[in-house]
Write a protein that holds these residues in place. Structure first.
Motif, PDB file in Angstrom:
ATOM      1  N   THR A 207       0.807  -1.226   0.000  1.00 11.82           N
ATOM      2  CA  THR A 207       0.000   0.000   0.000  1.00 11.82           C
ATOM      3  C   THR A 207       0.835   1.269   0.000  1.00 11.82           C
ATOM      4  OG1 THR A 207      -0.127  -0.058   2.424  1.00 11.82           O
ATOM      5  CG2 THR A 207      -1.908  -1.148   1.202  1.00 11.82           C
ATOM      6  N   ALA A 208       2.139   1.188   0.321  1.00  9.55           N
ATOM      7  CA  ALA A 208       3.006   2.373   0.328  1.00  9.55           C
ATOM      8  C   ALA A 208       4.448   1.918   0.242  1.00  9.55           C
ATOM      9  CB  ALA A 208       2.780   3.206   1.589  1.00  9.55           C
ATOM     10  N   THR A 209       5.313   2.796  -0.305  1.00  8.09           N
ATOM     11  CA  THR A 209       6.738   2.475  -0.440  1.00  8.09           C
ATOM     12  C   THR A 209       7.585   3.681  -0.082  1.00  8.09           C
ATOM     13  OG1 THR A 209       6.842   3.158  -2.765  1.00  8.09           O
ATOM     14  CG2 THR A 209       6.245   0.857  -2.328  1.00  8.09           C
ATOM     15  N   ALA A 210       8.860   3.416   0.250  1.00  4.15           N
ATOM     16  CA  ALA A 210       9.834   4.484   0.491  1.00  4.15           C
ATOM     17  C   ALA A 210      11.221   3.940   0.169  1.00  4.15           C
ATOM     18  CB  ALA A 210       9.758   4.980   1.930  1.00  4.15           C
ATOM     19  N   PHE A 211      12.130   4.827  -0.268  1.00  9.52           N
ATOM     20  CA  PHE A 211      13.491   4.434  -0.659  1.00  9.52           C
ATOM     21  C   PHE A 211      14.483   5.344   0.049  1.00  9.52           C
ATOM     22  CE2 PHE A 211      16.974   5.391  -3.772  1.00  9.52           C
ATOM     23  CZ  PHE A 211      17.697   4.234  -3.548  1.00  9.52           C
ATOM     24  N   ASP A 212      15.499   4.737   0.673  1.00 13.17           N
ATOM     25  CA  ASP A 212      16.569   5.496   1.310  1.00 13.17           C
ATOM     26  C   ASP A 212      17.887   5.134   0.639  1.00 13.17           C
ATOM     27  OD1 ASP A 212      17.877   7.169   3.143  1.00 13.17           O
ATOM     28  OD2 ASP A 212      18.338   5.459   4.429  1.00 13.17           O
ATOM     29  N   GLU A 213      18.430   6.077  -0.118  1.00 13.11           N
ATOM     30  CA  GLU A 213      19.633   5.800  -0.901  1.00 13.11           C
ATOM     31  C   GLU A 213      20.848   5.563  -0.016  1.00 13.11           C
ATOM     32  OE1 GLU A 213      22.386   7.903  -4.385  1.00 13.11           O
ATOM     33  OE2 GLU A 213      20.591   8.899  -3.612  1.00 13.11           O
ATOM     34  N   LYS A 214      20.982   6.348   1.048  1.00 11.27           N
ATOM     35  CA  LYS A 214      22.172   6.262   1.880  1.00 11.27           C
ATOM     36  C   LYS A 214      22.299   4.905   2.555  1.00 11.27           C
ATOM     37  CE  LYS A 214      24.595   8.687   5.603  1.00 11.27           C
ATOM     38  NZ  LYS A 214      24.546   9.820   6.549  1.00 11.27           N
ATOM     39  N   SER A 215      21.221   4.423   3.135  1.00 10.04           N
ATOM     40  CA  SER A 215      21.275   3.142   3.835  1.00 10.04           C
ATOM     41  C   SER A 215      20.920   1.971   2.932  1.00 10.04           C
ATOM     42  CB  SER A 215      20.318   3.156   5.025  1.00 10.04           C
ATOM     43  OG  SER A 215      18.992   3.395   4.594  1.00 10.04           O
ATOM     44  N   GLU A 216      20.547   2.271   1.673  1.00  9.46           N
ATOM     45  CA  GLU A 216      20.184   1.242   0.705  1.00  9.46           C
ATOM     46  C   GLU A 216      19.067   0.343   1.248  1.00  9.46           C
ATOM     47  OE1 GLU A 216      23.285  -0.509  -1.832  1.00  9.46           O
ATOM     48  OE2 GLU A 216      24.724   0.444  -0.468  1.00  9.46           O
ATOM     49  N   LEU A 217      17.982   1.008   1.651  1.00  8.90           N
ATOM     50  CA  LEU A 217      16.822   0.306   2.164  1.00  8.90           C
ATOM     51  C   LEU A 217      15.591   0.694   1.354  1.00  8.90           C
ATOM     52  CD1 LEU A 217      17.209   0.679   6.046  1.00  8.90           C
ATOM     53  CD2 LEU A 217      17.493  -1.419   4.717  1.00  8.90           C
ATOM     54  N   ILE A 218      14.700  -0.255   1.161  1.00  6.72           N
ATOM     55  CA  ILE A 218      13.370  -0.002   0.610  1.00  6.72           C
ATOM     56  C   ILE A 218      12.354  -0.439   1.664  1.00  6.72           C
ATOM     57  CG2 ILE A 218      11.644  -0.798  -1.047  1.00  6.72           C
ATOM     58  CD1 ILE A 218      13.740  -0.786  -3.184  1.00  6.72           C
ATOM     59  N   ALA A 219      11.419   0.428   1.968  1.00  6.72           N
ATOM     60  CA  ALA A 219      10.344   0.110   2.899  1.00  6.72           C
ATOM     61  C   ALA A 219       9.069  -0.148   2.112  1.00  6.72           C
ATOM     62  CB  ALA A 219      10.135   1.245   3.902  1.00  6.72           C
ATOM     63  N   LEU A 220       8.362  -1.179   2.479  1.00 12.11           N
ATOM     64  CA  LEU A 220       7.114  -1.557   1.830  1.00 12.11           C
ATOM     65  C   LEU A 220       6.039  -1.689   2.903  1.00 12.11           C
ATOM     66  CD1 LEU A 220       8.716  -4.395  -0.301  1.00 12.11           C
ATOM     67  CD2 LEU A 220       8.108  -2.139  -1.151  1.00 12.11           C
ATOM     68  N   GLY A 221       4.920  -1.012   2.729  1.00  9.38           N
ATOM     69  CA  GLY A 221       3.843  -1.072   3.709  1.00  9.38           C
ATOM     70  C   GLY A 221       2.737  -2.005   3.264  1.00  9.38           C
ATOM     71  N   CYS A 222       2.218  -2.798   4.181  1.00  7.32           N
ATOM     72  CA  CYS A 222       1.071  -3.656   3.912  1.00  7.32           C
ATOM     73  C   CYS A 222       0.227  -3.724   5.178  1.00  7.32           C
ATOM     74  CB  CYS A 222       1.511  -5.035   3.424  1.00  7.32           C
ATOM     75  SG  CYS A 222       2.619  -5.888   4.540  1.00  7.32           S
ATOM     76  N   ASP A 223      -0.792  -4.573   5.185  1.00  3.68           N
ATOM     77  CA  ASP A 223      -1.761  -4.578   6.276  1.00  3.68           C
ATOM     78  C   ASP A 223      -1.089  -4.762   7.633  1.00  3.68           C
ATOM     79  OD1 ASP A 223      -3.744  -4.266   4.470  1.00  3.68           O
ATOM     80  OD2 ASP A 223      -4.323  -6.377   4.409  1.00  3.68           O
ATOM     81  N   GLY A 224      -1.103  -3.711   8.467  1.00  4.45           N
ATOM     82  CA  GLY A 224      -0.666  -3.806   9.847  1.00  4.45           C
ATOM     83  C   GLY A 224       0.820  -3.992  10.060  1.00  4.45           C
ATOM     84  N   GLU A 225       1.652  -3.811   9.027  1.00  4.64           N
ATOM     85  CA  GLU A 225       3.091  -3.995   9.211  1.00  4.64           C
ATOM     86  C   GLU A 225       3.864  -3.310   8.091  1.00  4.64           C
ATOM     87  OE1 GLU A 225       3.991  -8.139   9.079  1.00  4.64           O
ATOM     88  OE2 GLU A 225       3.135  -8.462   7.097  1.00  4.64           O
ATOM     89  N   VAL A 226       5.192  -3.202   8.310  1.00  8.47           N
ATOM     90  CA  VAL A 226       6.084  -2.693   7.277  1.00  8.47           C
ATOM     91  C   VAL A 226       7.156  -3.758   7.004  1.00  8.47           C
ATOM     92  CG1 VAL A 226       5.713  -0.277   7.835  1.00  8.47           C
ATOM     93  CG2 VAL A 226       7.559  -1.503   8.960  1.00  8.47           C
ATOM     94  N   LEU A 227       7.600  -3.799   5.754  1.00 14.05           N
ATOM     95  CA  LEU A 227       8.653  -4.714   5.343  1.00 14.05           C
ATOM     96  C   LEU A 227       9.873  -3.880   4.980  1.00 14.05           C
ATOM     97  CD1 LEU A 227       6.544  -6.917   2.881  1.00 14.05           C
ATOM     98  CD2 LEU A 227       6.632  -7.036   5.375  1.00 14.05           C
ATOM     99  N   LEU A 228      11.044  -4.288   5.454  1.00 13.17           N
ATOM    100  CA  LEU A 228      12.286  -3.597   5.125  1.00 13.17           C
ATOM    101  C   LEU A 228      13.135  -4.512   4.255  1.00 13.17           C
ATOM    102  CD1 LEU A 228      13.384  -1.781   8.416  1.00 13.17           C
ATOM    103  CD2 LEU A 228      12.508  -0.773   6.317  1.00 13.17           C
ATOM    104  N   LEU A 229      13.482  -4.004   3.058  1.00 11.89           N
ATOM    105  CA  LEU A 229      14.302  -4.765   2.109  1.00 11.89           C
ATOM    106  C   LEU A 229      15.690  -4.143   2.053  1.00 11.89           C
ATOM    107  CD1 LEU A 229      14.655  -6.901  -0.122  1.00 11.89           C
ATOM    108  CD2 LEU A 229      13.711  -5.232  -1.731  1.00 11.89           C
ATOM    109  N   ASP A 230      16.702  -4.911   2.489  1.00  6.19           N
ATOM    110  CA  ASP A 230      18.096  -4.473   2.422  1.00  6.19           C
ATOM    111  C   ASP A 230      18.605  -4.752   1.014  1.00  6.19           C
ATOM    112  OD1 ASP A 230      20.886  -4.190   2.568  1.00  6.19           O
ATOM    113  OD2 ASP A 230      20.883  -4.679   4.707  1.00  6.19           O
TER     114      ASP A 230
END
Length: 803
Positions: free
Chosen positions: A221-244
């Protein structure tokens, strides 16, 4: 019988008598007719927001909705512009140009509007390569825009680089799904193919190669990207997923304390660098902001922004602040500690309010249950009462102004004593909580009446904190609205209306409406002689006390109604506007424009000089019923006396000008009431009745004109003469005239002038003015006028005692 009202439009002039602009506590200009604003419209877009963007200089936030585009100054909160959006599709995807001189909003299929940052106006329209709505993103270090289709599936996806100056585009082949982020050098991109309950994450390097990273069985349902730490955040029902991105490792982090599936879910996300490592900010569909420390894997305390979903998150370049935008238009700037950094509205979620009888104080309760008392003159908080966390259905000052009643799950009574802090007590309801939907105060008493969603009506004595003997009345449906007079309380529900005696709860009348009618709002004046009702959200009726005759009606969706204490004025909410009618003529006295959202509540002060309105824009406005643009050149009492017999607008202005004359006005009105014109004699009435049967139309018109001026004093003579007319036309005219007289309503210009003179004397409010009313009540032959004089004397005595 059903009579339509005379409808006179009047909008108060902008100019003030002293030519000085009136400002609120924030230094913003007050709307014409307002003397105070409690709360502020700053840091809030006027209409619903679906997409947002932050300018490159971080000073302007663009808030785009279905039909409007607004710009908010991030530092001051001022609205820079609010323009209508040109579109053929609902999603207003928005992005700034890299230099920030313009911004782009998706107009519709393969169209992109370029807007001026200075005015918000459309300067040109660009054509996109895909026959579908596209999202856009500006790329740092490049003059071009990246655009991609909003289709979920790979087969329908398309992306392109767009030159915003020339409108030329370069299509990117083999670009599945949508963009998540892009590195600052523009060489590496990350994207996602979003399916109904599945997603695939990919990356594209500078050489154009596409690499798949991971496949997920989640609805993102939502995403975010952090270039410095090389992380992608992914939002879904009741939680967030962090992709290194360095290791392609995925970790899941459930919202703390959330057990229910599918709610809440992230709607906007962003990273802040943080002093101890990156912190993920996640805003959800319920308006709550959660923060996750990526370095130690812990959740930080949540933040409550609003009761509406977060639609945008924009980190500032300093790495220590972030801007959030919610769907209700609220624009907030937070520091890394989770503290708001700009002064903004004191209210959250919603607000109910009440104005004291003298018009000097306003009490408010917002959606968090925070109860405050404000000084109207300064628009500053003078008392902070409580913050219970529970919104209130209503709050009301009691007539003497020393008690404030707040109705929510319980009924709180705040006692105000000079030199002491307000003291809280609770009314004994014999139950843990009440599901209160409405509350009203019985005029000139210590009683309140509340309605519950469980179809019950309760009445309490505030002084003793106990329920009244009759105060447990069952209803057929949940209460929509309640209004009380001195002798009765009127209740409306979805399919009907009833009235109960305030003395013993006796049923005075009950009316179940036809299946195609409803009453969403009603009001009764303190005298209880009429009822104002909203019918079907399309018509406003003024009905006599026993619900048998419609006296006036106009087309209006009056969602909220209230009478002034003297019953002379009726105010109603017309969407964002507040309209004041003269009750006797239903002529429009004033239309106040100043709220930027729907009006949710109205209340007159007991002295009749001010009117309070609340709104979904989370502001309370206090309006002056006395025109703020009174002419500087004095007007003679003779001219004002003539105007008292005119239309509602000029008559009400003349009333206030009489009040400004003070003792001079009192003496003039005393003479006019003593030197009154005698009513028509029996012979004069019979002569006019004879004219109605003449064949010459000039005689008939003359007879009608004279008879139309008769007062209630001539009612019996007119009834006797009715037997002498012969023509059907004459009989119909006389029947209508007699019906009007039966309503005990002023019908002639002379009678209207008498009633308006009473208002002028009441607003002057001196002992001399009261003496004139007492004298007129003893000597005047017009019974309707005598009753009005006596009622005015009682109100003046009551106000004196309260003060």
């Amino acid at each position: 019988m059903h009579r339509l009202a005379i409808f006179v439009l009047f909008i108060p002039a902008v100019a003030m008598a002293d030519d000085k602009p009136r400002l609120d506590a924030y230094g913003d200009l007050l709307p014409p007719g307002a003397i105070a604003r409690i709360g502020t419209n700053r840091f809030r877009a006027p209409k619903w927001v679906l997409e947002s963007a932050l300018s490159p200089d971080e000073k302007i936030v663009i808030c785009a909705g279905n039909n409007s585009i607004a710009a908010v100054n991030r530092e001051t909160g001022k609205i820079l512009f609010d323009v209508k959006r040109e579109h053929s599709l609902p999603n207003p995807y928005v992005a700034f140009s890299v230099r920030g001189e313009e911004f782009f909003v998706v107009k519709g299929v393969n169209q992109l509007n370029a807007h001026s940052v200075a005015t918000g106006n459309v300067e040109r329209t660009l054509r996109l390569p895909a026959p579908a709505a596209m999202k856009v993103r500006s790329i740092a270090g490049s003059d071009k825009l990246l655009a991609w289709t909003t289709y979920e599936h790979n087969s329908s996806s398309m992306s392109a680089w767009i030159d915003p100056k020339s409108g030329e585009f370069t299509q990117i082949t083999d670009y599945p799904g949508e963009n998540i982020g892009i590195t600052s050098d523009g060489k590496t991109q990350y994207g996602m193919i979003r399916y109904e309950k599945r997603a695939e994450i990919w990356t594209r390097t500078a050489d154009g190669r596409l690499k798949w990273i991971i496949s997920l069985d989640d609805k993102i349902t939502a995403t975010a990207f952090d270039e410095k730490s090389e992380l992608i955040a992914l939002g879904c029902d009741g939680e967030v997923l962090l992709l290194d991105l360095k290791t392609a490792k995925l970790t899941r982090h459930r919202f703390p304390g959330v057990e229910k599936l599918h709610e809440p879910w992230p709607t906007a996300m962003a990273f802040l660098p943080g002093s101890n490592g990156p912190v993920l900010w996640s805003g959800d569909n319920l308006g709550q902001i959660r923060r996750f420390s990526c370095s130690d894997g812990k959740w930080l305390p949540p933040l409550l922004a609003d009761d509406d979903r977060i639609v945008g998150m924009h980190p500032l370049r300093d790495g220590k602040h972030i801007v959030t935008v919610s769907r209700d238009g609220a624009v907030r700037t937070w520091n890394e500690k989770g503290e708001e950094t700009a002064r903004r509205n004191e209210f959250r979620k919603s607000v109910v309010a009440s104005i004291s009888g003298d018009g000097k104080r306003v009490a408010t309760v917002d959606g968090r249950g925070r109860a405050l008392v404000w000084d109207v003159k300064t628009s500053r908080i003078v008392e902070s009462l409580s913050e219970s966390g529970e919104a209130a259905a209503a709050c009301r000052w009691m007539p003497k102004g020393n008690r404030l009643v707040i109705a929510r799950g319980t009924i709180d009574v705040w006692q105000f004593t000079a030199g002491q802090k307000p003291a809280l007590s609770k009314i004994n309801v014999n139950r843990p909580t009440l599901s209160i939907t409405a509350m009203t105060v019985v005029p000139n008493s210590d009683s309140i009446v509340v309605g519950e969603s469980n179809r019950h009506l309760h009445a309490f004595d505030v002084s003793t904190r106990q329920k009244l003997a009759w105060g447990n009345w069952p209803l057929e449906a949940a209460t929509a609205t309640i209004s009380a007079a001195e002798d009765r309380v009127a209740i409306a529900w979805s399919r009907g209306i009833l009235a109960l005696s305030t003395a013993n709860g006796e049923l005075l009348f009950k009316n179940t409406l036809p299946y195609n009618q409803s009453v969403p709002a009603l009001a009764v004046p303190p005298a209880g002689d009429v009822i104002a009702v909203n019918i079907n959200e399309t018509d406003l009726w003024l009905v006599n006390a026993d619900w048998t005759t419609v006296i006036h009606s106009i087309r209006a969706n009056a969602r909220h109604l209230c009478f002034s204490r003297n019953g002379a004025w009726l105010a109603y909410a017309d969407k964002n506007d507040v309209v004041v009618l003269e009750r006797h003529t239903f002529g429009e006295v004033a239309r106040f424009k100043g709220h930027v959202d729907v009006v949710t509540g109205l209340e007159f002060s007991d002295d009749g000089r001010t009117l309070l309105s609340t709104s979904d824009d989370l502001c309370c406005l206090v309006w002056s019923l006395q025109p703020l643009d009174q002419p500087k050149k004095p007007v003679t009492p003779e001219v004002l006396w003539t105007q008292l017999a005119g239309d509602a607008t000029s008559a009400q202005r003349a009333i206030w000008q009489f009040a400004d004359l003070g003792q001079t006005g009192v003496e003039f009105l005393r003479q006019q009431l003593q030197n009154r014109r005698p009513p028509l004699s029996q012979k004069q009435i019979e002569a006019c009745l004879a004219c109605l049967d003449k064949s010459d139309p000039r005689f008939r018109l003359f007879g009608r004109a004279i008879l139309s001026t008769v007062n209630h004093e001539s009612k019996s003579a007119l009834a006797v003469g009715f037997a002498f007319v012969r023509s059907t036309e004459a009989k119909e005219f006389l029947e209508l005239l007699l019906d009007r007289l039966e309503l005990n309503y002023p019908v002639s210009p002379d009678e209207l002038r008498l009633h308006r003179a009473v208002q002028a004397l009441e607003w002057i409010g001196t002992r001399e003015a009261k003496a004139v009313l007492e004298e007129a009540a003893k000597m005047h032959p017009n019974a309707l006028f005598v009753n009005e004089c006596k009622a005015a004397v009682r109100r003046m005595a009551s106000l004196t005692n309260e003060r």
